[in-house]
Design an enzyme around this catalytic site. Structure first.
Site, PDB file in Angstrom:
ATOM      1  N   ASP A  68       0.862  -1.176   0.000  1.00 37.06           N
ATOM      2  CA  ASP A  68       0.000   0.000   0.000  1.00 37.06           C
ATOM      3  C   ASP A  68       0.898   1.226   0.000  1.00 37.06           C
ATOM      4  O   ASP A  68       1.871   1.291   0.759  1.00 37.06           O
ATOM      5  CB  ASP A  68      -0.925   0.004   1.221  1.00 37.06           C
ATOM      6  CG  ASP A  68      -2.159   0.849   0.970  1.00 37.06           C
ATOM      7  OD1 ASP A  68      -2.779   0.698  -0.111  1.00 37.06           O
ATOM      8  OD2 ASP A  68      -2.524   1.675   1.827  1.00 37.06           O
ATOM      9  N   ARG A 178       8.926   2.028  -3.641  1.00 40.48           N
ATOM     10  CA  ARG A 178       8.517   0.630  -3.889  1.00 40.48           C
ATOM     11  C   ARG A 178       9.754  -0.286  -3.934  1.00 40.48           C
ATOM     12  O   ARG A 178       9.768  -1.347  -3.357  1.00 40.48           O
ATOM     13  CB  ARG A 178       7.736   0.599  -5.211  1.00 40.48           C
ATOM     14  CG  ARG A 178       7.169  -0.744  -5.607  1.00 40.48           C
ATOM     15  CD  ARG A 178       6.085  -0.594  -6.650  1.00 40.48           C
ATOM     16  NE  ARG A 178       4.913   0.066  -6.127  1.00 40.48           N
ATOM     17  CZ  ARG A 178       4.521   1.302  -6.473  1.00 40.48           C
ATOM     18  NH1 ARG A 178       5.172   1.993  -7.384  1.00 40.48           N
ATOM     19  NH2 ARG A 178       3.458   1.837  -5.913  1.00 40.48           N
TER      20      ARG A 178
HETATM   21  P1  ITT Z   1      -3.910  -1.734  -5.147  1.00 39.09           P
HETATM   22  O1  ITT Z   1      -4.392  -1.271  -3.794  1.00 39.09           O
HETATM   23  O2  ITT Z   1      -4.901  -2.609  -5.835  1.00 39.09           O
HETATM   24  O3  ITT Z   1      -2.541  -2.310  -5.086  1.00 39.09           O
HETATM   25  P2  ITT Z   1      -4.041   1.129  -5.770  1.00 39.09           P
HETATM   26  O4  ITT Z   1      -3.884   1.887  -7.050  1.00 39.09           O
HETATM   27  O5  ITT Z   1      -5.334   1.300  -5.014  1.00 39.09           O
HETATM   28  O6  ITT Z   1      -3.771  -0.428  -6.104  1.00 39.09           O
HETATM   29  P3  ITT Z   1      -2.510   2.230  -3.557  1.00 39.09           P
HETATM   30  O7  ITT Z   1      -3.716   2.373  -2.709  1.00 39.09           O
HETATM   31  O8  ITT Z   1      -1.288   1.612  -2.953  1.00 39.09           O
HETATM   32  O9  ITT Z   1      -2.808   1.410  -4.864  1.00 39.09           O
HETATM   33  O10 ITT Z   1      -2.029   3.603  -4.158  1.00 39.09           O
HETATM   34  C1  ITT Z   1      -2.807   4.754  -4.071  1.00 39.09           C
HETATM   35  C2  ITT Z   1      -2.521   5.697  -5.186  1.00 39.09           C
HETATM   36  O11 ITT Z   1      -1.251   6.309  -4.960  1.00 39.09           O
HETATM   37  C3  ITT Z   1      -2.424   5.091  -6.578  1.00 39.09           C
HETATM   38  O12 ITT Z   1      -3.681   4.900  -7.153  1.00 39.09           O
HETATM   39  C4  ITT Z   1      -1.608   6.160  -7.302  1.00 39.09           C
HETATM   40  O13 ITT Z   1      -2.415   7.230  -7.694  1.00 39.09           O
HETATM   41  C5  ITT Z   1      -0.672   6.633  -6.194  1.00 39.09           C
HETATM   42  N1  ITT Z   1       0.607   5.938  -6.314  1.00 39.09           N
HETATM   43  C6  ITT Z   1       0.955   4.730  -5.789  1.00 39.09           C
HETATM   44  N2  ITT Z   1       2.210   4.421  -6.126  1.00 39.09           N
HETATM   45  C7  ITT Z   1       2.677   5.434  -6.884  1.00 39.09           C
HETATM   46  C8  ITT Z   1       3.891   5.692  -7.546  1.00 39.09           C
HETATM   47  O14 ITT Z   1       4.911   4.837  -7.519  1.00 39.09           O
HETATM   48  N3  ITT Z   1       4.012   6.842  -8.223  1.00 39.09           N
HETATM   49  C9  ITT Z   1       3.005   7.722  -8.264  1.00 39.09           C
HETATM   50  N4  ITT Z   1       1.818   7.547  -7.690  1.00 39.09           N
HETATM   51  C10 ITT Z   1       1.645   6.418  -6.999  1.00 39.09           C
END
Ligand code: ITT
Length: 199
Positions: A68, A178
């Site tokens: 997350d 990550r």
């Molecule tokens: P899962 O929970 O299914 O893994 P998600 O898209 O909902 O997918 P997160 O809750 O972890 O994932 O991430 C929340 C948001 O944060 C994601 O939708 C992106 O907009 C942003 N985000 C996550 N990782 C990122 C990254 O490496 N670079 C830029 N934005 C990121």
């Protein structure tokens, strides 16, 4: 070894596969993406990641990785944080970025400090392990670049003077939240050859 990746985000699958390709793994790891159905309604990143990983393991019986992630902006008391995905209510990254930029109170770099934080969790029925990765940067006032996803176009990685959307994925994976979280997690699992220079 087969490793389920519990995520509904195809960008994460792509990034994590690329991260695994550069880590000095003791044995090859084949990623099997599975979409979690939970709501991500917990008060911490760690609990959200844990729920996704547990669900992936429950559904498949295979060792499961989940993570997350959020963007944390100091001057906004940590927002968008846990609400990074649904910050603008639309689920669209462009709208999330526009809402975030509209909330920033000024242009000085001090007011524009931000970091990405990633909690990665591993669950296999016997062990539940986690690791955290962070990368610090600054928010630009306009998006720049077309690579990456989410908030990458406004996240300036200061040592390069470029946003995460202006650099190839291989570069983002050297320094990203990550990459750091997954590398620490795999170190705990004993899956990495130690003492090698990593890219
Ligand atoms: P899962 O929970 O299914 O893994 P998600 O898209 O909902 O997918 P997160 O809750 O972890 O994932 O991430 C929340 C948001 O944060 C994601 O939708 C992106 O907009 C942003 N985000 C996550 N990782 C990122 C990254 O490496 N670079 C830029 N934005 C990121």
């Amino acid at each position: 070894m087969r490793l389920v990746l519990a995520t509904g985000n195809p960008h994460k699958v792509q990034e994590i596969e690329a991260i695994l390709s550069i880590l000095p793994l003791r044995e090859p790891v084949e990623i099997l993406p599975v979409r979690p159905e939970g709501e991500e309604s917990h008060p911490t990143f760690l609990e959200n990641a844990l729920e996704k990983a547990r669900e992936g393991f429950r559904k498949t019986g295979f060792p499961t990785l989940a993570e997350d992630t959020g963007l944390v902006v100091d001057i906004l008391d940590g927002a968008p944080g846990l609400f990074s995905a649904r910050f603008s209510g639309t689920g669209r990254s462009e709208s999330n970025i526009q809402k975030l930029l509209s909330l920033l109170p000024g242009t000085s770099w001090d007011l524009r400090r931000a970091h990405f934080v990633c909690y990665a969790v591993y669950v296999d029925g016997e062990r539940e392990l986690w690791a955290r990765g962070v990368v610090h940067g600054y928010l630009l006032s306009e998006p720049r670049g077309t690579q990456g996803f989410g908030y990458d176009p406004i996240f300036l990685y200061a040592p390069l003077g470029r946003t995460f959307a202006e650099i190839p994925l291989a570069w983002k994976n050297r320094w990203s939240h990550r990459r750091r979280a997954i590398e620490h997690l795999f170190q705990q699992l004993g899956w990495l050859h130690e003492g090698r220079d990593l890219p």
